[in-house]
Design an enzyme around this catalytic site. Structure first.
Site, PDB file in Angstrom:
ATOM      1  N   CYS A  42      -8.530 -18.031   6.369  1.00  0.00           N
ATOM      2  CA  CYS A  42      -8.316 -19.138   5.732  1.00  0.00           C
ATOM      3  C   CYS A  42      -6.987 -19.683   5.824  1.00  0.00           C
ATOM      4  O   CYS A  42      -6.025 -19.266   6.207  1.00  0.00           O
ATOM      5  CB  CYS A  42      -8.506 -18.665   4.046  1.00  0.00           C
ATOM      6  SG  CYS A  42      -9.665 -17.976   3.408  1.00  0.00           S
ATOM      7  N   ARG A 100      -8.470 -19.892  11.656  1.00  0.00           N
ATOM      8  CA  ARG A 100      -8.415 -19.202  10.516  1.00  0.00           C
ATOM      9  C   ARG A 100      -9.549 -18.833   9.788  1.00  0.00           C
ATOM     10  O   ARG A 100      -9.647 -18.042   9.147  1.00  0.00           O
ATOM     11  CB  ARG A 100      -7.138 -19.321   9.644  1.00  0.00           C
ATOM     12  CG  ARG A 100      -5.936 -19.770  10.365  1.00  0.00           C
ATOM     13  CD  ARG A 100      -4.688 -20.409   9.474  1.00  0.00           C
ATOM     14  NE  ARG A 100      -4.537 -19.195   8.585  1.00  0.00           N
ATOM     15  CZ  ARG A 100      -3.414 -18.305   8.885  1.00  0.00           C
ATOM     16  NH1 ARG A 100      -2.723 -18.585   9.845  1.00  0.00           N
ATOM     17  NH2 ARG A 100      -2.998 -17.285   8.033  1.00  0.00           N
ATOM     18  N   ASN A 125      -5.102 -18.208   0.181  1.00  0.00           N
ATOM     19  CA  ASN A 125      -5.495 -17.323   1.394  1.00  0.00           C
ATOM     20  C   ASN A 125      -4.809 -15.992   0.838  1.00  0.00           C
ATOM     21  O   ASN A 125      -3.903 -15.749   0.461  1.00  0.00           O
ATOM     22  CB  ASN A 125      -4.625 -17.801   2.664  1.00  0.00           C
ATOM     23  CG  ASN A 125      -4.744 -16.690   3.701  1.00  0.00           C
ATOM     24  OD1 ASN A 125      -5.667 -16.144   3.826  1.00  0.00           O
ATOM     25  ND2 ASN A 125      -3.755 -16.741   4.403  1.00  0.00           N
ATOM     26  N   GLY A 126      -5.846 -15.086   1.191  1.00  0.00           N
ATOM     27  CA  GLY A 126      -5.374 -13.440   0.612  1.00  0.00           C
ATOM     28  C   GLY A 126      -6.656 -13.012  -0.185  1.00  0.00           C
ATOM     29  O   GLY A 126      -7.642 -13.388  -0.319  1.00  0.00           O
ATOM     30  N   GLU A 185     -12.159  -3.093  26.046  1.00  0.00           N
ATOM     31  CA  GLU A 185     -11.732  -4.401  25.545  1.00  0.00           C
ATOM     32  C   GLU A 185     -12.813  -5.238  26.158  1.00  0.00           C
ATOM     33  O   GLU A 185     -13.198  -6.234  25.750  1.00  0.00           O
ATOM     34  CB  GLU A 185     -10.657  -4.647  26.522  1.00  0.00           C
ATOM     35  CG  GLU A 185     -10.129  -6.264  26.459  1.00  0.00           C
ATOM     36  CD  GLU A 185     -10.198  -6.749  24.860  1.00  0.00           C
ATOM     37  OE1 GLU A 185      -9.996  -6.124  23.748  1.00  0.00           O
ATOM     38  OE2 GLU A 185      -9.778  -8.167  24.775  1.00  0.00           O
ATOM     39  N   LYS A 213     -15.099  -8.066  23.690  1.00  0.00           N
ATOM     40  CA  LYS A 213     -15.207  -9.438  23.877  1.00  0.00           C
ATOM     41  C   LYS A 213     -16.624  -9.685  23.888  1.00  0.00           C
ATOM     42  O   LYS A 213     -16.999 -10.662  23.515  1.00  0.00           O
ATOM     43  CB  LYS A 213     -14.600  -9.497  25.428  1.00  0.00           C
ATOM     44  CG  LYS A 213     -13.754 -10.800  25.919  1.00  0.00           C
ATOM     45  CD  LYS A 213     -12.541 -11.062  24.819  1.00  0.00           C
ATOM     46  CE  LYS A 213     -12.005 -10.019  24.033  1.00  0.00           C
ATOM     47  NZ  LYS A 213     -10.877 -10.239  23.157  1.00  0.00           N
ATOM     48  N   GLU A 250     -18.080  -9.837  20.287  1.00  0.00           N
ATOM     49  CA  GLU A 250     -17.573 -10.743  19.355  1.00  0.00           C
ATOM     50  C   GLU A 250     -18.190 -12.247  19.740  1.00  0.00           C
ATOM     51  O   GLU A 250     -18.373 -13.075  18.635  1.00  0.00           O
ATOM     52  CB  GLU A 250     -16.110 -10.864  19.232  1.00  0.00           C
ATOM     53  CG  GLU A 250     -15.232 -11.444  20.377  1.00  0.00           C
ATOM     54  CD  GLU A 250     -13.709 -11.185  19.885  1.00  0.00           C
ATOM     55  OE1 GLU A 250     -12.938 -10.756  21.011  1.00  0.00           O
ATOM     56  OE2 GLU A 250     -13.292 -11.205  18.988  1.00  0.00           O
ATOM     57  N   LYS A 264      -9.317 -16.056  13.772  1.00  0.00           N
ATOM     58  CA  LYS A 264      -8.285 -15.749  14.737  1.00  0.00           C
ATOM     59  C   LYS A 264      -7.212 -14.827  14.247  1.00  0.00           C
ATOM     60  O   LYS A 264      -6.868 -13.874  14.596  1.00  0.00           O
ATOM     61  CB  LYS A 264      -7.756 -16.985  15.306  1.00  0.00           C
ATOM     62  CG  LYS A 264      -6.600 -16.697  16.252  1.00  0.00           C
ATOM     63  CD  LYS A 264      -7.478 -16.594  17.758  1.00  0.00           C
ATOM     64  CE  LYS A 264      -6.243 -16.274  18.784  1.00  0.00           C
ATOM     65  NZ  LYS A 264      -7.012 -15.344  19.979  1.00  0.00           N
TER      66      LYS A 264
HETATM   67  O1  M6R Z   1      -3.218 -11.460  15.861  1.00  0.00           O
HETATM   68  P1  M6R Z   1      -3.492  -9.905  16.519  1.00  0.00           P
HETATM   69  O2  M6R Z   1      -3.020  -9.628  17.705  1.00  0.00           O
HETATM   70  O3  M6R Z   1      -2.620  -9.030  15.531  1.00  0.00           O
HETATM   71  O4  M6R Z   1      -5.149  -9.617  15.964  1.00  0.00           O
HETATM   72  C1  M6R Z   1      -5.622  -8.479  16.229  1.00  0.00           C
HETATM   73  C2  M6R Z   1      -7.045  -8.575  16.189  1.00  0.00           C
HETATM   74  O5  M6R Z   1      -7.502  -9.204  15.018  1.00  0.00           O
HETATM   75  C3  M6R Z   1      -7.547  -9.303  17.606  1.00  0.00           C
HETATM   76  O6  M6R Z   1      -7.140  -9.017  18.881  1.00  0.00           O
HETATM   77  C4  M6R Z   1      -9.198  -9.765  17.308  1.00  0.00           C
HETATM   78  O7  M6R Z   1      -9.652  -8.402  17.689  1.00  0.00           O
HETATM   79  C5  M6R Z   1      -9.382 -10.790  18.438  1.00  0.00           C
HETATM   80  N1  M6R Z   1     -10.731 -11.574  18.131  1.00  0.00           N
HETATM   81  C6  M6R Z   1     -10.436  -9.954  19.693  1.00  0.00           C
HETATM   82  O8  M6R Z   1     -10.538 -11.004  20.590  1.00  0.00           O
END
Ligand code: M6R
Length: 589
Positions: free
Chosen positions: A2, A27, A95-96, A462, A466, A469, A584
């Site tokens: 958010c 967000r 937000n939260g 990883e 990718k 997602e 994100k």
């Molecule tokens: O901002 P951060 O690195 O703490 O975020 C961690 C994860 O939310 C982030 O890496 C998420 O897994 C990504 N969408 C991966 O592509």
């Protein structure tokens, strides 16, 4: 999770809010809304889907307003659940997660109040409205209401007839800013950035009042707080896509720069606080989530193998509830691109409580994690917009491996020349061009496996994240040797397998797994630095990447996997920059 904006000033509020929300769309993008006040007339407009759906109301009059782009927690994505939420004279964006919302809602309903959404945020509107009726002062009302909320919140609140915006923060990020005759609030800097604006990051428990004349910050007892502003500049504006169709593609191309800007060479570290903290560590603990967790796994391979430092890697959301054992001499490294991930913050806080030093490795200066850590090492990825992390992964590796290089220098252990990595990543991107041609084999896959051993297994994990997602294909990153202990049962001709082989000691071992899946009808794709493997009959297609120290190879081997996910997502018609259900920055538990 958010995004919030608010504006009071001389300009028409609607376009400022909508443009601000577009910069916060990373967000959340389930739905969006604004509330704009013109005199005593409060207009609330909500739309499902992307912020652009609000463009039709840019012409609204009124110079004060709040806005929100949503990532659903309580209640489905819908106009009904979109923010702002209103009750009485109050409009709120939140937000939260207000964790005691059910109990508070019952209290409000017992007073005869009617709710129109399924959200915890609407409860905030009711409670604030209740106090506003008795206190007749918006700051006091928000202050009293905030005391009743448990959980996390960043709030921006408007009241009909009041020429001010009141904000409050606990655990969710919020930044206020002032320019000439204007006050602003947002969840993140890009929504505020304009040359010369003065910004203040709110701390936990703080409130702020924005008027046309000034921005005031108050502590949890409503005592005024004076603080040095941070002057914003244009470089903090959101980057564009340039000549690329998507941010993800552009950000992959930016990996060589991200790596160069994230290196922290031993000479630069000499006598620094980082060096001091590192050299006193007997053990490393990593706390992180998602891609950052995978960076941590890669770091652990290198730290244990090359420097013999015992290293544990924790999923932050698990660590915080496991009553962790933190031996004396533990250095906790909290890795987070955004620096705002709620679970990583909580884990780092817990590590500190258990007397561990904490280094934050983050891409965002002044983020919550850097305010919490003993020392911050900034990665130099530059702003990453696509929800799927790409260049920030290699930037994190560059920084984490640099920490090891510093330690290696102290211990007189030879270490791979990290300054070569920027060019090597560039070469890897070029050599991965052929990946686009692989995508047709993945379109009707039932599931996908990424296999590897050691550091290659970390890369596999990883690569799998990718793919999941942005393509929504079920996939797993798996230890090549473990496959035969059960998971092999899933493999057939509709299960493409991507094998990663960069360690000469493990070629035969991982190739055994390749033979096993090939024998069950799987098509095998290979990422390797060994040319002889590309010609093997089991290999349908391959990418030959440059060689480096095998313990550090995920820096290169993950690049083709990022590109594979990108091309498969495109072939499936998905937007790789904004995958469904994801945001994100995950600022809730
Ligand atoms: O901002 P951060 O690195 O703490 O975020 C961690 C994860 O939310 C982030 O890496 C998420 O897994 C990504 N969408 C991966 O592509």
């Amino acid at each position: 999770m958010c995004g919030i904006v608010g504006y009071i000033g001389k300009k028409r509020a609607a376009p400022v809010l909508i443009d601000g929300l577009k910069k916060l769309e990373y967000r959340g993008y389930d739905s969006a809304g604004i509330a704009v006040m013109d005199g005593d007339n409060m207009m609330v407009i909500k739309r499902c889907g992307r912020v652009a759906a609000l463009d039709e109301v840019r012409g609204l009059s009124g110079t004060i307003g709040i806005g929100h782009t949503r990532w659903a927690t309580h209640g489905t994505p819908s106009e009904r659940n979109a923010h702002p939420h209103c009750y009485g004279r109050i409009a709120v964006v939140h937000n939260g997660i207000i964790e005691n919302a059910a109990r508070l809602r019952a209290t409000c309903e017992a007073r005869g109040e009617v709710f129109v959404s399924d959200t915890d945020s609407e409860v905030a509107a009711h409670i604030i409205a209740h106090y506003f009726e008795t206190k007749n002062d918006l700051l006091l009302a928000v202050h009293c209401a905030a005391k009743e909320f448990s959980g996390s919140f960043a709030l921006a609140v408007l009241a009909v007839g009041e020429d001010e915006i009141v904000c409050a923060r606990r655990a969710s990020p919020l930044i206020v800013a002032e320019g000439e005759g204007e006050g602003l609030v947002a969840s993140d800097i890009p929504a505020l950035a304009a040359k010369g604006r003065r910004a203040y990051v709110l701390e936990d428990g703080e409130l702020a009042r924005l008027t046309r004349e000034k921005v005031q910050i108050f502590d949890a007892d409503l005592a005024l707080r004076l603080r040095e502003p941070y002057i914003l500049n244009e470089t903090e504006l959101s980057p564009g896509k340039g000549r690329y169709a998507h941010f993800m593609r552009k950000e992959i191309e930016e990996i060589p720069d991200a790596v160069r800007n994230s290196l922290f060479l031993p000479d630069m570290a000499r006598n620094s606080r980082v060096c001091d903290v590192l050299c006193h560590a007997y053990y490393f603990d990593i706390v992180a989530c998602g891609t950052a967790y995978h960076s941590g796994l890669c770091f652990a391979c290198a730290a244990e193998r090359l420097l013999r430092v015992p290293t544990r890697v924790h999923i932050a959301s698990e660590y915080r509830y496991t009553d962790p054992i933190v031996p004396r001499g533990t250095l906790t490294i909290a890795v987070s691109q955004s620096g705002e991930t709620a679970d990583t913050l909580a884990a780092a806080r817990l590590a500190r409580e258990r007397a561990s030093s904490v280094i934050a490795v983050t891409n965002v200066a002044r983020s919550s994690i850097s305010r919490l850590a003993d020392v911050t090492v900034l990665t130099g990825a530059g702003r990453e917009v696509a929800v799927a992390a790409t260049k920030s992964f290699q930037a994190q590796l560059a920084t984490l491996y640099s920490l090891l290089a510093v330690l290696a220098k102290q211990k007189n252990i030879p270490f791979f020349p990290l300054e070569n990595f920027s060019d090597l990543t560039k070469e890897t991107i070029q050599k991965s061009e052929c990946i686009a041609g692989w995508s047709s084999y993945f379109l009707d896959a039932r599931s996908v496996f990424f296999l590897g051993r050691g550091a290659d297994r970390c890369a596999a994990m990883e690569g799998s994240l990718k793919l999941k997602e942005i393509t929504y294909l079920p996939s797993e990153g798996y230890a090549a040797g473990e496959l035969k202990h059960g998971t092999l049962a899933l493999v057939d001709s509709r299960t493409p397998v991507v094998a990663i082989i960069t360690d000469p000691r493990l070629i035969d071992k991982t190739m055994n797994a390749v033979h096993e899946v090939y024998a069950r009808g799987a098509k095998v794709f290979l990422v390797t630095c060994f040319p002889e493997l590309c010609a093997q009959k089991e290999v349908a297609a391959s990418v030959l990447i440059p060689a480096c120290d095998p313990e550090l190879s995920p820096m290169l081997s993950v690049i083709p996997l990022q590109l594979l996910a990108y091309h498969v997502a495109l072939a499936l018609g998905n937007d790789p920059d904004k995958p469904r259900n994801l945001a994100k920055s995950v600022t809730v538990e």
